[in-house]
Write a protein that holds these residues in place. Sequence first.
Motif: not given
Length: 116
Positions: A17, A19-20, A23-24, A28-33, A47
Amino acid sequence: MLTLHLTPIFKARRIEKPYTFLVKAGLSPHSATSIINNKGRIFRLDHIELLCDALNCEPNDLLLWIPDSNKNYPENYPLKNLKQPESAEDWQDALSKMTYKELIEATKKGTNEEKQ
């Protein structure tokens, strides 16, 4: 064209996973996406450092260079170092085909290289 080349690293690290994981790791969720979908046009140095730290890799491991088919590049063109082999065998498949003795030798080589 330079692009991110994270899928093989995620696979090698058995990250199911991404994305998870990102983020962990602190993105940020936006940057991970953006990173997972390779949509970002700007890649922040913090980053890069975070990814290298979380994935235990070098910045060159994160990048893939895809040459422009309309250009001729000299043999010593620096970005050629970022070109990945066209058909890389899955390392897990390669390991599963090795004999036990070959695995022991590979482990010894890796351990000796780390000590140097």
